[in-house]
Write an enzyme that holds these catalytic residues in place. Structure first.
Site, short mmCIF file in Angstrom:
data_model
loop_
_atom_site.label_atom_id
_atom_site.label_comp_id
_atom_site.label_asym_id
_atom_site.label_seq_id
_atom_site.Cartn_x
_atom_site.Cartn_y
_atom_site.Cartn_z
N ASP A 60 98.55 0.53 -39.82
CA ASP A 60 98.94 0.54 -38.41
C ASP A 60 99.31 -0.88 -38.01
O ASP A 60 99.19 -1.81 -38.82
CB ASP A 60 97.78 1.04 -37.53
CG ASP A 60 98.27 1.81 -36.29
OD1 ASP A 60 99.07 1.23 -35.54
OD2 ASP A 60 97.84 2.95 -36.09
N VAL A 64 106.00 -0.16 -39.73
CA VAL A 64 106.83 0.74 -40.53
C VAL A 64 108.32 0.51 -40.37
O VAL A 64 109.12 0.91 -41.23
CB VAL A 64 106.51 2.23 -40.25
CG1 VAL A 64 105.07 2.56 -40.62
CG2 VAL A 64 106.80 2.60 -38.79
N ASN A 90 103.03 9.30 -40.42
CA ASN A 90 102.60 9.74 -39.09
C ASN A 90 103.04 8.80 -37.97
O ASN A 90 103.19 9.23 -36.83
CB ASN A 90 101.08 9.87 -39.08
CG ASN A 90 100.52 10.02 -37.69
OD1 ASN A 90 100.65 11.06 -37.05
ND2 ASN A 90 99.90 8.95 -37.17
N TYR A 123 113.91 10.51 -29.01
CA TYR A 123 112.76 11.08 -29.71
C TYR A 123 113.13 12.38 -30.42
O TYR A 123 112.83 12.57 -31.60
CB TYR A 123 111.62 11.33 -28.73
CG TYR A 123 110.39 11.94 -29.35
CD1 TYR A 123 109.47 11.15 -30.04
CD2 TYR A 123 110.14 13.31 -29.25
CE1 TYR A 123 108.34 11.71 -30.62
CE2 TYR A 123 109.01 13.87 -29.82
CZ TYR A 123 108.11 13.07 -30.50
OH TYR A 123 107.00 13.63 -31.08
N LYS A 147 113.12 13.22 -34.51
CA LYS A 147 112.28 14.22 -35.15
C LYS A 147 113.11 15.27 -35.88
O LYS A 147 112.66 15.84 -36.89
CB LYS A 147 111.36 14.87 -34.11
CG LYS A 147 110.30 13.91 -33.57
CD LYS A 147 109.48 13.29 -34.68
CE LYS A 147 108.38 12.39 -34.16
NZ LYS A 147 107.56 11.81 -35.26
#
Length: 252
Positions: free
Chosen positions: A37, A61, A87, A153, A157
């Site tokens: 994280d 990430v 995630n 978003y 996805k």
């Protein structure tokens, strides 16, 4: 005997929400957990709680150098990677498309799409070296259906959903399985933040509950159980699939 005994599992965005619950459940099932994280304090605190062979790694990430350094460190520490859970994600702005700036668009794609790409890219060689593995990519119900909000978003996805299928086909013969998970409305910090931006929180929550056939929103552990299934050998014949965990929301 745990379902993930001795598997080395890497979880991005592991400090909060679904990532945190996933790390907790994986630890209970016997995994060696690498929590990654950018939230260092929360990540370190979680590792202290897990009570297993767990470590925390700072990983942005969206920064390939950061991803490569963390993955190499994890492999040096544990010797292998068996499971990658992509995630980490952000919601970003919820403006209409014609009002969304390039910067707002890119910020979401950087984490939600490039993050999955970078982590997968740098993990695959290590899975190839040991003859297989499981990659689990967190998409959303909005990687399957549309909604009149949050264009960056939803686009991100949808990308994750098809990236998963592509990699599933590319690496199936190498023993690497790749699947996507599509949560509905889950009680996480991301949802809490998003609700505040949509109006009166109580009214928004009532609407979300009303749209969910089971009559309530989900908990992070509801999703974690699905992730652990895909991480385990129980799902050895499952790749390129979409696991929807949404209380029936998309059944309408």
């Amino acid at each position: 005997m745990g379902r993930l005994d001795n598997k080395v599992c890497v979880v991005t965005g592991g400090a909060l929400g679904i990532g945190r619950a996933t790390c907790q459940l994986m630890a209970r099932e016997g995994a060696k957990v690498a929590v990654t994280d950018v939230l260092n304090d929360q990540g370190e605190a979680l590792v202290a709680e897990l009570g297993c062979d767990a470590t925390y790694w700072h990983m942005d990430v969206g920064d390939e150098g950061s991803v490569e350094a963390a993955i190499e460190g994890i492999v040096e520490r544990y010797g292998r990677i068996d499971v990658l859970v992509n995630n980490a994600g952000i919601a970003g702005s919820s403006k209409p498309t014609h009002e969304t700036t390039e910067e707002e668009w890119d910020a979401v794609q950087r984490v939600n799409v490039k993050g999955v790409f970078f982590c997968t890219k740098h993990t695959i060689p290590h899975m190839l070296a040991v003859g297989g593995g499981s990659i689990i990519n967190l998409s959303s119900i909005y990687g399957i259906i549309g909604a009149p909000d949050a264009p960056p978003y939803h686009a991100s996805k949808g990308a994750v959903r098809l990236m998963s299928k592509t990699d599933a086909m590319l690496y199936a013969k190498n023993g690497i399985r790749v699947n996507s998970v599509h949560p509905g409305y889950i009680d996480t910090p991301m949802l809490e933040h998003g609700i505040k931006n949509l109006g009166d929180p109580d009214e928004v929550m009532k609407a979300l509950v009303a749209g969910t056939p089971v009559g309530h929103i989900g908990e992070p552990m509801d999703v974690a159980y699905g992730i652990v299934y895909l991480a385990s050998d129980e799902s050895r014949f499952v790749t390129g699939s979409e696991l929807v965990i949404d209380g029936g929301y998309t059944s309408r």
